[in-house]
Design an enzyme around this catalytic site. Structure first.
Site, PDB file in Angstrom:
ATOM      1  N   ASP A   8      21.822 -12.505  -7.170  1.00 61.85           N
ATOM      2  CA  ASP A   8      20.629 -12.978  -5.979  1.00 61.85           C
ATOM      3  C   ASP A   8      21.998 -13.993  -5.464  1.00 61.85           C
ATOM      4  OD1 ASP A   8      20.228 -14.904  -7.134  1.00 61.85           O
ATOM      5  OD2 ASP A   8      18.451 -15.160  -6.392  1.00 61.85           O
ATOM      6  N   HIS A   9      21.248 -14.477  -4.370  1.00 64.88           N
ATOM      7  CA  HIS A   9      21.791 -15.764  -3.178  1.00 64.88           C
ATOM      8  C   HIS A   9      22.184 -16.736  -4.413  1.00 64.88           C
ATOM      9  CE1 HIS A   9      17.961 -16.482  -3.064  1.00 64.88           C
ATOM     10  NE2 HIS A   9      18.182 -17.449  -2.888  1.00 64.88           N
ATOM     11  N   CYS A  65      21.273 -15.483 -11.336  1.00 70.17           N
ATOM     12  CA  CYS A  65      20.030 -15.917 -10.067  1.00 70.17           C
ATOM     13  C   CYS A  65      19.950 -17.227 -10.215  1.00 70.17           C
ATOM     14  CB  CYS A  65      18.553 -15.713 -10.642  1.00 70.17           C
ATOM     15  SG  CYS A  65      17.723 -16.080 -11.940  1.00 70.17           S
ATOM     16  N   GLY A  68      18.095 -18.045 -13.919  1.00 67.26           N
ATOM     17  CA  GLY A  68      19.039 -16.460 -14.722  1.00 67.26           C
ATOM     18  C   GLY A  68      17.186 -16.035 -15.503  1.00 67.26           C
ATOM     19  N   GLY A  70      14.361 -15.823 -13.680  1.00 67.05           N
ATOM     20  CA  GLY A  70      13.650 -14.816 -12.898  1.00 67.05           C
ATOM     21  C   GLY A  70      14.067 -13.486 -13.289  1.00 67.05           C
ATOM     22  N   ASN A  99      19.959  -7.840 -31.435  1.00 67.80           N
ATOM     23  CA  ASN A  99      18.620  -7.770 -30.509  1.00 67.80           C
ATOM     24  C   ASN A  99      18.713  -7.019 -29.978  1.00 67.80           C
ATOM     25  OD1 ASN A  99      18.756 -11.555 -30.083  1.00 67.80           O
ATOM     26  ND2 ASN A  99      17.443 -10.339 -31.185  1.00 67.80           N
ATOM     27  N   ARG A 109      22.670 -21.854 -11.650  1.00 73.16           N
ATOM     28  CA  ARG A 109      22.993 -23.341 -11.190  1.00 73.16           C
ATOM     29  C   ARG A 109      22.827 -24.086 -12.936  1.00 73.16           C
ATOM     30  NH1 ARG A 109      18.375 -21.789  -6.878  1.00 73.16           N
ATOM     31  NH2 ARG A 109      19.642 -20.886  -4.928  1.00 73.16           N
ATOM     32  N   ARG A 132      18.571  -3.849 -41.235  1.00 70.50           N
ATOM     33  CA  ARG A 132      16.648  -4.896 -40.785  1.00 70.50           C
ATOM     34  C   ARG A 132      16.511  -4.713 -39.215  1.00 70.50           C
ATOM     35  NH1 ARG A 132      20.113  -8.334 -42.232  1.00 70.50           N
ATOM     36  NH2 ARG A 132      19.910 -10.708 -41.481  1.00 70.50           N
ATOM     37  N   ARG A 136      13.672  -4.017 -35.862  1.00 72.49           N
ATOM     38  CA  ARG A 136      12.879  -4.940 -35.495  1.00 72.49           C
ATOM     39  C   ARG A 136      12.936  -4.417 -33.721  1.00 72.49           C
ATOM     40  NH1 ARG A 136      15.691  -9.156 -39.547  1.00 72.49           N
ATOM     41  NH2 ARG A 136      14.051  -8.749 -41.167  1.00 72.49           N
TER      42      ARG A 136
HETATM   43  C1  RB5 Z   1      16.231 -18.926  -5.578  1.00 68.97           C
HETATM   44  O1  RB5 Z   1      16.038 -19.484  -5.065  1.00 68.97           O
HETATM   45  C2  RB5 Z   1      16.072 -18.849  -6.809  1.00 68.97           C
HETATM   46  O2  RB5 Z   1      14.907 -18.467  -7.528  1.00 68.97           O
HETATM   47  C3  RB5 Z   1      16.617 -17.590  -7.938  1.00 68.97           C
HETATM   48  O3  RB5 Z   1      18.116 -17.288  -7.899  1.00 68.97           O
HETATM   49  C4  RB5 Z   1      15.782 -17.633  -9.938  1.00 68.97           C
HETATM   50  O4  RB5 Z   1      16.948 -19.081  -9.714  1.00 68.97           O
HETATM   51  C5  RB5 Z   1      14.535 -17.252 -10.053  1.00 68.97           C
HETATM   52  O5  RB5 Z   1      14.673 -17.137 -11.050  1.00 68.97           O
END
Ligand code: RB5
Length: 146
Positions: A8-9, A65, A68, A70, A99, A109, A132, A136
């Site tokens: 995403d942005h 994101c 990471g 969301g 896994n 960020r 194993r 799982r």
């Molecule tokens: C976007 O502002 C932000 O919410 C998204 O990139 C992410 O961090 C969500 O989990």
């Protein structure tokens, strides 16, 4: 290896680094967007990447994101996806080995580009150990049917 990539942005700033790591590893990339820093909704990009993986158009996926979180939550809603949110190389490698993670999630960020590059390379270098761990992972898959 073909890898689907989506962000995403909030993850867009890290996309060039991930593309560089994938190129250096000799991967083909299925670029699922986004293609600018304009605001978008991360579940849309998680779904695009996840569909590429479950349809086997890509062997692995990478989603980015801001945190990471969301985009990994969203990817894990798709049946057959095991998305691992990683901020260190050990976790990235072990997510593959123990896994059988098929999607790596990164927080643009949270981590810098140097670490992100190494995490991508660690994720790509890992391979599922089976045994194993397969038992799982099969139990995780069974949870999808409940
Ligand atoms: C976007 O502002 C932000 O919410 C998204 O990139 C992410 O961090 C969500 O989990």
């Amino acid at each position: 290896m073909r890898v689907a990539l989506g962000c995403d942005h909030g993850g867009f700033q890290l996309k060039p680094t991930v593309l560089e790591a994938l190129a250096d590893a000799g991967c083909d990339v299925v670029d699922c967007g986004t293609y600018s820093a304009d605001s978008v909704d991360y579940p849309d990009y998680a779904a695009l990447v996840a569909q590429k993986v479950v349809s086997q158009e890509a062997e692995l996926g990478i989603v980015i994101c801001g945190t990471g979180i969301g985009i990994s939550i969203a990817a894990n809603k798709i049946k057959g996806i095991r998305a691992a949110l990683c901020s260190d190389t050990y976790s990235a490698r072990m997510s593959r080995e123990h896994n059988n993670a098929n999607v790596l999630a990164l927080g643009a960020r949270v981590i810098g580009p140097g670490l992100a590059y190494d995490i991508v390379k660690a994720f790509l270098s890992g391979s599922f150990a089976g045994g194993r761990h397969a038992v799982r992972v099969d139990k995780i898959t069974a949870l999808e049917e409940e």
